[in-house]
Design an enzyme around this catalytic site. Structure first.
Site, PDB file in Angstrom:
ATOM      1  N   SER A 124       0.828  -1.197   0.000  1.00 53.63           N
ATOM      2  CA  SER A 124       0.000   0.000   0.000  1.00 53.63           C
ATOM      3  C   SER A 124       0.865   1.251   0.000  1.00 53.63           C
ATOM      4  CB  SER A 124      -0.851  -0.024   1.271  1.00 53.63           C
ATOM      5  OG  SER A 124      -1.425   1.233   1.500  1.00 53.63           O
ATOM      6  N   TYR A 164      -1.858  -1.366  11.003  1.00 50.10           N
ATOM      7  CA  TYR A 164      -2.110  -1.853   9.633  1.00 50.10           C
ATOM      8  C   TYR A 164      -0.939  -1.474   8.720  1.00 50.10           C
ATOM      9  CZ  TYR A 164      -3.597  -1.333   4.803  1.00 50.10           C
ATOM     10  OH  TYR A 164      -3.626  -1.358   3.435  1.00 50.10           O
ATOM     11  N   LYS A 195       2.101  -3.788   6.665  1.00 49.69           N
ATOM     12  CA  LYS A 195       2.481  -3.737   5.242  1.00 49.69           C
ATOM     13  C   LYS A 195       3.996  -3.564   5.116  1.00 49.69           C
ATOM     14  CE  LYS A 195      -1.455  -4.475   3.476  1.00 49.69           C
ATOM     15  NZ  LYS A 195      -1.685  -5.813   2.910  1.00 49.69           N
TER      16      LYS A 195
HETATM   17  C1  UD1 Z   1      -6.203   4.207   3.793  1.00 47.98           C
HETATM   18  C2  UD1 Z   1      -4.768   3.835   3.548  1.00 47.98           C
HETATM   19  C3  UD1 Z   1      -4.656   2.681   2.619  1.00 47.98           C
HETATM   20  C4  UD1 Z   1      -5.511   1.552   3.049  1.00 47.98           C
HETATM   21  C5  UD1 Z   1      -6.942   2.003   3.167  1.00 47.98           C
HETATM   22  C6  UD1 Z   1      -7.755   0.838   3.683  1.00 47.98           C
HETATM   23  C7  UD1 Z   1      -3.271   5.732   3.632  1.00 47.98           C
HETATM   24  C8  UD1 Z   1      -2.646   6.832   2.840  1.00 47.98           C
HETATM   25  N1  UD1 Z   1      -4.067   4.954   2.928  1.00 47.98           N
HETATM   26  O1  UD1 Z   1      -6.670   4.860   2.664  1.00 47.98           O
HETATM   27  O2  UD1 Z   1      -3.336   2.254   2.573  1.00 47.98           O
HETATM   28  O3  UD1 Z   1      -5.426   0.502   2.151  1.00 47.98           O
HETATM   29  O4  UD1 Z   1      -7.016   3.084   4.081  1.00 47.98           O
HETATM   30  O5  UD1 Z   1      -8.934   1.215   4.277  1.00 47.98           O
HETATM   31  O6  UD1 Z   1      -3.077   5.570   4.803  1.00 47.98           O
HETATM   32  N2  UD1 Z   1     -13.032  10.368   3.799  1.00 47.98           N
HETATM   33  C9  UD1 Z   1     -14.017  11.250   4.186  1.00 47.98           C
HETATM   34  N3  UD1 Z   1     -15.180  10.753   4.698  1.00 47.98           N
HETATM   35  C10 UD1 Z   1     -15.412   9.413   4.833  1.00 47.98           C
HETATM   36  C11 UD1 Z   1     -14.394   8.509   4.417  1.00 47.98           C
HETATM   37  C12 UD1 Z   1     -13.216   9.031   3.907  1.00 47.98           C
HETATM   38  O7  UD1 Z   1     -13.858  12.465   4.099  1.00 47.98           O
HETATM   39  O8  UD1 Z   1     -16.478   9.015   5.308  1.00 47.98           O
HETATM   40  C13 UD1 Z   1     -11.782  10.896   3.231  1.00 47.98           C
HETATM   41  C14 UD1 Z   1     -10.565  10.567   4.051  1.00 47.98           C
HETATM   42  O9  UD1 Z   1     -10.335  11.524   5.020  1.00 47.98           O
HETATM   43  C15 UD1 Z   1      -9.491  10.544   2.961  1.00 47.98           C
HETATM   44  C16 UD1 Z   1     -10.226  10.073   1.708  1.00 47.98           C
HETATM   45  O10 UD1 Z   1     -11.592  10.294   1.975  1.00 47.98           O
HETATM   46  O11 UD1 Z   1      -9.032  11.829   2.741  1.00 47.98           O
HETATM   47  C17 UD1 Z   1     -10.002   8.605   1.393  1.00 47.98           C
HETATM   48  O12 UD1 Z   1     -10.254   7.846   2.550  1.00 47.98           O
HETATM   49  P1  UD1 Z   1     -10.315   6.261   2.524  1.00 47.98           P
HETATM   50  O13 UD1 Z   1     -11.178   5.809   1.413  1.00 47.98           O
HETATM   51  O14 UD1 Z   1     -10.660   5.805   3.897  1.00 47.98           O
HETATM   52  O15 UD1 Z   1      -8.845   5.810   2.134  1.00 47.98           O
HETATM   53  P2  UD1 Z   1      -7.429   6.228   2.775  1.00 47.98           P
HETATM   54  O16 UD1 Z   1      -7.579   6.671   4.172  1.00 47.98           O
HETATM   55  O17 UD1 Z   1      -6.779   7.155   1.819  1.00 47.98           O
END
Ligand code: UD1
Length: 348
Positions: free
Chosen positions: A127, A152, A156
Protein backbone atom coordinates in the site's frame (compact mmCIF):
# COMPACT_ATOMS: atom_id res chain seq x y z
CA UNK A 1 -2.68 -26.73 -19.59
CA UNK A 2 -3.66 -23.55 -17.80
CA UNK A 3 -1.12 -22.19 -15.32
CA UNK A 4 -2.34 -22.37 -11.75
CA UNK A 5 -2.22 -19.27 -9.57
CA UNK A 6 -3.27 -19.29 -5.92
CA UNK A 7 -5.20 -16.16 -4.99
CA UNK A 8 -5.52 -15.74 -1.23
CA UNK A 9 -8.34 -13.40 -0.32
CA UNK A 10 -9.83 -14.21 -3.72
CA UNK A 11 -13.42 -13.44 -2.69
CA UNK A 12 -12.41 -10.01 -1.38
CA UNK A 13 -12.71 -6.71 -3.22
CA UNK A 14 -9.46 -6.56 -5.18
CA UNK A 15 -9.00 -10.36 -5.06
CA UNK A 16 -12.28 -11.11 -6.84
CA UNK A 17 -11.58 -8.62 -9.62
CA UNK A 18 -8.13 -10.14 -10.05
CA UNK A 19 -9.58 -13.67 -10.24
CA UNK A 20 -11.79 -12.49 -13.12
CA UNK A 21 -8.86 -10.91 -14.97
CA UNK A 22 -6.70 -14.03 -14.43
CA UNK A 23 -9.42 -16.25 -15.89
CA UNK A 24 -9.86 -13.92 -18.84
CA UNK A 25 -6.11 -13.96 -19.44
CA UNK A 26 -6.14 -17.79 -19.60
CA UNK A 27 -4.86 -18.65 -16.10
CA UNK A 28 -6.43 -21.05 -13.63
CA UNK A 29 -6.87 -19.17 -10.35
CA UNK A 30 -7.50 -21.15 -7.16
CA UNK A 31 -9.05 -19.25 -4.27
CA UNK A 32 -8.44 -19.47 -0.55
CA UNK A 33 -10.53 -17.16 1.63
CA UNK A 34 -11.92 -17.48 5.15
CA UNK A 35 -14.75 -15.02 4.32
CA UNK A 36 -13.76 -12.83 7.28
CA UNK A 37 -14.51 -9.74 5.21
CA UNK A 38 -16.23 -11.14 2.14
CA UNK A 39 -19.18 -13.16 1.01
CA UNK A 40 -19.47 -16.59 -0.61
CA UNK A 41 -21.90 -15.08 -3.16
CA UNK A 42 -18.88 -13.41 -4.80
CA UNK A 43 -18.12 -16.81 -6.38
CA UNK A 44 -21.44 -16.57 -8.25
CA UNK A 45 -20.46 -13.15 -9.54
CA UNK A 46 -17.14 -14.52 -10.80
CA UNK A 47 -18.96 -17.40 -12.51
CA UNK A 48 -21.51 -15.09 -14.12
CA UNK A 49 -18.79 -12.90 -15.61
CA UNK A 50 -16.38 -15.62 -16.73
CA UNK A 51 -18.43 -18.82 -16.95
CA UNK A 52 -15.82 -20.43 -14.70
CA UNK A 53 -16.13 -21.65 -11.10
CA UNK A 54 -12.61 -21.62 -9.70
CA UNK A 55 -11.47 -24.07 -7.02
CA UNK A 56 -12.37 -22.44 -3.69
CA UNK A 57 -11.52 -23.47 -0.14
CA UNK A 58 -12.48 -21.79 3.09
CA UNK A 59 -9.15 -21.84 4.89
CA UNK A 60 -7.73 -19.48 7.46
CA UNK A 61 -4.15 -18.83 6.36
CA UNK A 62 -3.08 -18.82 10.00
CA UNK A 63 -3.91 -22.53 10.03
CA UNK A 64 -0.63 -24.03 8.80
CA UNK A 65 -1.89 -27.64 8.75
CA UNK A 66 -4.93 -26.83 6.57
CA UNK A 67 -2.83 -24.73 4.24
CA UNK A 68 -0.32 -27.57 3.94
CA UNK A 69 -3.17 -29.95 3.07
CA UNK A 70 -4.43 -27.51 0.44
CA UNK A 71 -1.04 -27.48 -1.27
CA UNK A 72 -0.81 -31.29 -1.05
CA UNK A 73 -4.16 -31.56 -2.78
CA UNK A 74 -3.55 -28.84 -5.36
CA UNK A 75 -0.15 -29.53 -6.88
CA UNK A 76 1.38 -27.48 -9.67
CA UNK A 77 0.64 -23.97 -8.41
CA UNK A 78 3.18 -21.64 -10.01
CA UNK A 79 2.55 -18.36 -8.22
CA UNK A 80 0.69 -16.89 -5.28
CA UNK A 81 -1.06 -13.54 -5.15
CA UNK A 82 -1.49 -12.75 -1.49
CA UNK A 83 -4.43 -10.41 -0.92
CA UNK A 84 -5.69 -11.97 2.29
CA UNK A 85 -5.22 -9.44 5.09
CA UNK A 86 -7.09 -7.21 7.47
CA UNK A 87 -7.16 -3.69 6.07
CA UNK A 88 -9.03 -1.16 8.19
CA UNK A 89 -6.64 1.47 9.51
CA UNK A 90 -8.85 2.55 12.45
CA UNK A 91 -9.63 -1.01 13.51
CA UNK A 92 -5.93 -1.82 13.50
CA UNK A 93 -5.30 0.90 16.08
CA UNK A 94 -7.94 -0.65 18.36
CA UNK A 95 -7.00 -4.27 17.71
CA UNK A 96 -3.27 -4.28 16.94
CA UNK A 97 -2.71 -7.92 17.86
CA UNK A 98 -5.45 -9.04 15.48
CA UNK A 99 -3.65 -7.19 12.69
CA UNK A 100 -0.19 -8.47 13.58
CA UNK A 101 -1.45 -12.03 13.88
CA UNK A 102 -3.64 -12.02 10.76
CA UNK A 103 -1.35 -10.20 8.41
CA UNK A 104 2.02 -11.51 9.55
CA UNK A 105 1.22 -15.14 10.46
CA UNK A 106 -0.59 -15.69 7.17
CA UNK A 107 2.38 -14.48 5.18
CA UNK A 108 4.86 -16.53 7.26
CA UNK A 109 2.84 -19.68 6.64
CA UNK A 110 2.71 -19.07 2.90
CA UNK A 111 6.42 -18.30 2.66
CA UNK A 112 7.31 -21.37 4.71
CA UNK A 113 5.22 -23.65 2.53
CA UNK A 114 6.24 -22.22 -0.86
CA UNK A 115 9.61 -24.03 -1.16
CA UNK A 116 8.05 -27.28 0.05
CA UNK A 117 5.69 -27.22 -2.92
CA UNK A 118 8.16 -25.73 -5.36
CA UNK A 119 6.32 -22.41 -5.68
CA UNK A 120 8.80 -19.64 -6.45
CA UNK A 121 6.69 -16.61 -7.19
CA UNK A 122 4.68 -14.32 -4.93
CA UNK A 123 2.85 -11.06 -5.60
CA UNK A 124 2.11 -9.09 -2.47
CA UNK A 125 -0.63 -6.49 -1.87
CA UNK A 126 1.16 -3.56 -0.36
CA UNK A 127 0.00 0.00 0.00
CA UNK A 128 1.00 3.61 -0.50
CA UNK A 129 0.56 3.82 3.26
CA UNK A 130 4.22 2.69 3.52
CA UNK A 131 5.28 6.19 2.35
CA UNK A 132 3.39 7.99 5.13
CA UNK A 133 3.12 11.71 4.27
CA UNK A 134 5.77 11.98 1.56
CA UNK A 135 8.07 15.01 1.54
CA UNK A 136 7.78 15.38 -2.21
CA UNK A 137 4.98 14.50 -4.58
CA UNK A 138 4.31 12.46 -6.61
CA UNK A 139 5.82 9.48 -4.79
CA UNK A 140 8.18 7.20 -6.62
CA UNK A 141 9.22 3.72 -5.54
CA UNK A 142 12.42 5.32 -4.22
CA UNK A 143 10.61 7.71 -1.90
CA UNK A 144 11.57 6.98 1.70
CA UNK A 145 9.52 4.59 3.78
CA UNK A 146 8.19 6.66 6.70
CA UNK A 147 7.35 5.39 10.19
CA UNK A 148 3.94 3.75 10.02
CA UNK A 149 1.01 5.67 11.48
CA UNK A 150 -1.06 2.55 12.26
CA UNK A 151 -0.51 -1.14 13.04
CA UNK A 152 -2.11 -1.85 9.63
CA UNK A 153 0.51 0.29 7.91
CA UNK A 154 3.26 -1.31 9.96
CA UNK A 155 2.13 -4.81 8.89
CA UNK A 156 2.48 -3.74 5.24
CA UNK A 157 6.01 -2.48 5.90
CA UNK A 158 6.94 -5.59 7.86
CA UNK A 159 5.49 -7.92 5.25
CA UNK A 160 7.53 -6.18 2.54
CA UNK A 161 10.67 -6.70 4.64
CA UNK A 162 9.82 -10.32 5.47
CA UNK A 163 9.31 -11.11 1.78
CA UNK A 164 12.52 -9.33 0.73
CA UNK A 165 14.58 -11.14 3.39
CA UNK A 166 13.07 -14.50 2.43
CA UNK A 167 13.70 -14.01 -1.28
CA UNK A 168 17.29 -13.01 -0.52
CA UNK A 169 17.78 -16.20 1.47
CA UNK A 170 15.96 -18.55 -0.87
CA UNK A 171 17.56 -19.14 -4.25
CA UNK A 172 15.13 -19.02 -7.16
CA UNK A 173 12.38 -17.26 -5.30
CA UNK A 174 10.92 -14.03 -6.71
CA UNK A 175 8.51 -11.42 -5.45
CA UNK A 176 6.68 -8.39 -6.74
CA UNK A 177 5.45 -5.91 -4.17
CA UNK A 178 2.55 -3.82 -5.47
CA UNK A 179 1.89 -0.59 -3.63
CA UNK A 180 -1.73 0.30 -4.25
CA UNK A 181 -3.00 3.84 -4.02
CA UNK A 182 -6.81 4.12 -3.50
CA UNK A 183 -8.71 1.38 -5.35
CA UNK A 184 -12.32 2.27 -6.20
CA UNK A 185 -15.04 1.16 -8.60
CA UNK A 186 -16.56 -2.14 -9.55
CA UNK A 187 -16.55 -4.56 -12.46
CA UNK A 188 -18.48 -2.97 -15.38
CA UNK A 189 -20.95 -5.90 -15.25
CA UNK A 190 -21.77 -4.96 -11.61
CA UNK A 191 -21.58 -8.67 -10.77
CA UNK A 192 -18.77 -7.98 -8.27
CA UNK A 193 -17.71 -4.88 -6.37
CA UNK A 194 -16.80 -3.62 -2.92
CA UNK A 195 -18.84 -5.10 -0.06
CA UNK A 196 -18.11 -3.14 3.10
CA UNK A 197 -19.21 -4.62 6.41
CA UNK A 198 -21.48 -2.26 8.36
CA UNK A 199 -20.68 1.45 8.20
CA UNK A 200 -18.06 1.94 5.48
CA UNK A 201 -14.66 3.34 6.44
CA UNK A 202 -13.60 4.12 2.90
CA UNK A 203 -14.77 7.12 0.94
CA UNK A 204 -16.47 5.62 -2.10
CA UNK A 205 -18.81 3.16 -0.39
CA UNK A 206 -19.79 6.01 1.93
CA UNK A 207 -20.45 8.28 -1.06
CA UNK A 208 -22.62 5.70 -2.85
CA UNK A 209 -24.53 4.76 0.30
CA UNK A 210 -25.22 8.46 0.93
CA UNK A 211 -26.33 8.93 -2.66
CA UNK A 212 -28.67 5.95 -2.16
CA UNK A 213 -30.10 7.47 1.03
CA UNK A 214 -28.74 4.71 3.30
CA UNK A 215 -26.59 7.36 5.05
CA UNK A 216 -27.85 10.86 5.66
CA UNK A 217 -24.72 12.82 4.83
CA UNK A 218 -21.15 12.20 3.85
CA UNK A 219 -18.86 13.59 6.51
CA UNK A 220 -15.81 15.07 4.84
CA UNK A 221 -12.96 14.71 7.29
CA UNK A 222 -11.17 18.06 7.34
CA UNK A 223 -11.46 21.12 5.08
CA UNK A 224 -8.45 22.98 6.43
CA UNK A 225 -5.68 20.94 4.86
CA UNK A 226 -2.96 22.58 2.84
CA UNK A 227 -4.59 21.66 -0.48
CA UNK A 228 -6.38 23.85 -3.06
CA UNK A 229 -9.87 23.20 -1.63
CA UNK A 230 -8.78 22.25 1.88
CA UNK A 231 -9.77 18.56 1.62
CA UNK A 232 -7.37 15.60 1.40
CA UNK A 233 -5.98 14.45 -1.90
CA UNK A 234 -5.62 10.81 -3.01
CA UNK A 235 -4.87 8.87 -6.16
CA UNK A 236 -8.05 6.89 -6.90
CA UNK A 237 -7.43 3.93 -9.18
CA UNK A 238 -10.05 1.77 -10.89
CA UNK A 239 -10.11 -1.71 -9.34
CA UNK A 240 -10.21 -3.46 -12.74
CA UNK A 241 -7.11 -1.56 -13.86
CA UNK A 242 -5.50 -2.57 -10.57
CA UNK A 243 -6.53 -6.20 -11.08
CA UNK A 244 -4.98 -6.22 -14.54
CA UNK A 245 -1.65 -5.12 -13.07
CA UNK A 246 -1.61 -8.37 -11.07
CA UNK A 247 -1.97 -10.42 -14.23
CA UNK A 248 0.95 -8.52 -15.74
CA UNK A 249 3.02 -9.01 -12.56
CA UNK A 250 2.40 -12.76 -12.42
CA UNK A 251 3.14 -13.16 -16.14
CA UNK A 252 6.35 -11.17 -15.73
CA UNK A 253 7.65 -13.57 -13.10
CA UNK A 254 6.51 -16.71 -14.92
CA UNK A 255 8.09 -15.46 -18.16
CA UNK A 256 11.26 -14.58 -16.19
CA UNK A 257 11.13 -10.96 -17.31
CA UNK A 258 11.73 -9.54 -13.85
CA UNK A 259 14.93 -7.56 -13.49
CA UNK A 260 15.51 -8.29 -9.80
CA UNK A 261 14.33 -11.00 -7.40
CA UNK A 262 12.25 -8.41 -5.57
CA UNK A 263 10.57 -5.68 -7.55
CA UNK A 264 8.37 -2.86 -6.27
CA UNK A 265 5.75 -0.97 -8.25
CA UNK A 266 3.43 1.92 -7.46
CA UNK A 267 -0.04 1.26 -8.80
CA UNK A 268 -1.88 4.52 -9.23
CA UNK A 269 -3.10 6.86 -11.94
CA UNK A 270 -0.63 9.63 -11.24
CA UNK A 271 -3.49 12.08 -10.57
CA UNK A 272 -4.34 13.57 -7.22
CA UNK A 273 -8.06 14.16 -6.58
CA UNK A 274 -9.56 15.85 -3.52
CA UNK A 275 -12.55 14.61 -1.52
CA UNK A 276 -14.64 17.56 -2.75
CA UNK A 277 -13.62 16.81 -6.32
CA UNK A 278 -14.84 13.23 -5.85
CA UNK A 279 -18.22 14.52 -4.68
CA UNK A 280 -18.62 16.79 -7.71
CA UNK A 281 -17.24 14.18 -10.15
CA UNK A 282 -19.75 11.68 -8.75
CA UNK A 283 -22.59 14.11 -9.47
CA UNK A 284 -21.25 14.72 -12.97
CA UNK A 285 -20.94 10.97 -13.66
CA UNK A 286 -24.30 9.89 -12.25
CA UNK A 287 -26.49 12.97 -11.92
CA UNK A 288 -26.94 12.12 -8.25
CA UNK A 289 -26.22 14.56 -5.43
CA UNK A 290 -24.22 13.54 -2.40
CA UNK A 291 -25.23 15.62 0.61
CA UNK A 292 -22.19 16.35 2.74
CA UNK A 293 -20.94 18.27 5.72
CA UNK A 294 -17.48 19.09 6.91
CA UNK A 295 -16.31 17.22 9.98
CA UNK A 296 -13.08 17.31 12.00
CA UNK A 297 -9.98 15.74 10.54
CA UNK A 298 -9.79 11.95 10.87
CA UNK A 299 -6.93 10.81 13.05
CA UNK A 300 -4.04 9.34 11.11
CA UNK A 301 -5.15 10.76 7.73
CA UNK A 302 -2.48 11.87 5.34
CA UNK A 303 -2.94 15.28 3.74
CA UNK A 304 -2.06 14.39 0.18
CA UNK A 305 -0.53 11.52 -1.69
CA UNK A 306 -0.47 10.48 -5.32
CA UNK A 307 1.69 8.19 -7.36
CA UNK A 308 4.41 8.58 -9.86
CA UNK A 309 3.31 5.52 -11.81
CA UNK A 310 5.83 5.96 -14.63
CA UNK A 311 8.02 3.03 -13.52
CA UNK A 312 5.04 0.64 -13.59
CA UNK A 313 3.92 2.15 -16.90
CA UNK A 314 7.32 1.62 -18.47
CA UNK A 315 8.47 -1.62 -16.89
CA UNK A 316 5.17 -3.47 -16.76
CA UNK A 317 3.71 -1.95 -19.91
CA UNK A 318 0.65 -1.33 -17.77
CA UNK A 319 -1.32 1.87 -17.31
CA UNK A 320 -4.44 2.78 -15.37
CA UNK A 321 -6.87 3.47 -18.20
CA UNK A 322 -10.37 4.03 -16.84
CA UNK A 323 -11.54 7.62 -16.50
CA UNK A 324 -12.62 8.84 -13.07
CA UNK A 325 -16.10 9.43 -14.51
CA UNK A 326 -16.50 5.83 -15.72
CA UNK A 327 -15.08 4.51 -12.47
CA UNK A 328 -17.54 6.53 -10.38
CA UNK A 329 -20.38 5.42 -12.66
CA UNK A 330 -19.34 1.80 -11.98
CA UNK A 331 -19.49 2.45 -8.22
CA UNK A 332 -23.04 3.72 -8.63
CA UNK A 333 -24.13 0.83 -10.86
CA UNK A 334 -22.82 -1.56 -8.20
CA UNK A 335 -24.62 0.27 -5.37
CA UNK A 336 -27.87 0.08 -7.34
CA UNK A 337 -27.33 -3.63 -7.88
CA UNK A 338 -26.86 -4.09 -4.12
CA UNK A 339 -30.09 -2.21 -3.51
CA UNK A 340 -31.95 -4.37 -5.99
CA UNK A 341 -30.68 -7.53 -4.26
CA UNK A 342 -31.56 -6.10 -0.85
CA UNK A 343 -35.11 -5.15 -1.98
CA UNK A 344 -35.63 -8.61 -3.46
CA UNK A 345 -34.58 -10.20 -0.17
CA UNK A 346 -36.98 -7.97 1.80
CA UNK A 347 -39.90 -8.86 -0.46
CA UNK A 348 -39.19 -12.58 -0.52
C1 UD1 B 1 -6.20 4.21 3.79
C2 UD1 B 1 -4.77 3.83 3.55
C3 UD1 B 1 -4.66 2.68 2.62
C4 UD1 B 1 -5.51 1.55 3.05
C5 UD1 B 1 -6.94 2.00 3.17
C6 UD1 B 1 -7.75 0.84 3.68
C7 UD1 B 1 -3.27 5.73 3.63
C8 UD1 B 1 -2.65 6.83 2.84
N1 UD1 B 1 -4.07 4.95 2.93
O1 UD1 B 1 -6.67 4.86 2.66
O2 UD1 B 1 -3.34 2.25 2.57
O3 UD1 B 1 -5.43 0.50 2.15
O4 UD1 B 1 -7.02 3.08 4.08
O5 UD1 B 1 -8.93 1.21 4.28
O6 UD1 B 1 -3.08 5.57 4.80
N2 UD1 B 1 -13.03 10.37 3.80
C9 UD1 B 1 -14.02 11.25 4.19
N3 UD1 B 1 -15.18 10.75 4.70
C10 UD1 B 1 -15.41 9.41 4.83
C11 UD1 B 1 -14.39 8.51 4.42
C12 UD1 B 1 -13.22 9.03 3.91
O7 UD1 B 1 -13.86 12.46 4.10
O8 UD1 B 1 -16.48 9.01 5.31
C13 UD1 B 1 -11.78 10.90 3.23
C14 UD1 B 1 -10.56 10.57 4.05
O9 UD1 B 1 -10.33 11.52 5.02
C15 UD1 B 1 -9.49 10.54 2.96
C16 UD1 B 1 -10.23 10.07 1.71
O10 UD1 B 1 -11.59 10.29 1.98
O11 UD1 B 1 -9.03 11.83 2.74
C17 UD1 B 1 -10.00 8.61 1.39
O12 UD1 B 1 -10.25 7.85 2.55
P1 UD1 B 1 -10.31 6.26 2.52
O13 UD1 B 1 -11.18 5.81 1.41
O14 UD1 B 1 -10.66 5.81 3.90
O15 UD1 B 1 -8.85 5.81 2.13
P2 UD1 B 1 -7.43 6.23 2.77
O16 UD1 B 1 -7.58 6.67 4.17
O17 UD1 B 1 -6.78 7.15 1.82
Amino acid sequence: MKRKILVTGGTGYIGSHTVVELIEAGFEPLIIDNLSNSNIGVLDGIRKITGVSPVYENIDLKDYASLNKFFQKNQGIEAIINFAASKAVGESVKLPLLYYRNNITSLLNLLELMPKYDINNIVFSSSCTVYGQPDTLPVTEQSPIKPATSPYGYTKQMCETIISDTVRACHGMKAILLRYFNPIGAHPSAEIGELPNGVPNNLLPYVTQTAMGIREKLRIFGNDYNTPDGTCIRDYINVVDLAKAHVVAVSRMLDKKNRKPVEVFNLGTGNGVSVLEIVSAFKAATGVDVPYEFAPRREGDIEKVWADASYANKELGWKAEASLEDTLASCWKWEMKLKEAHDKEQNA
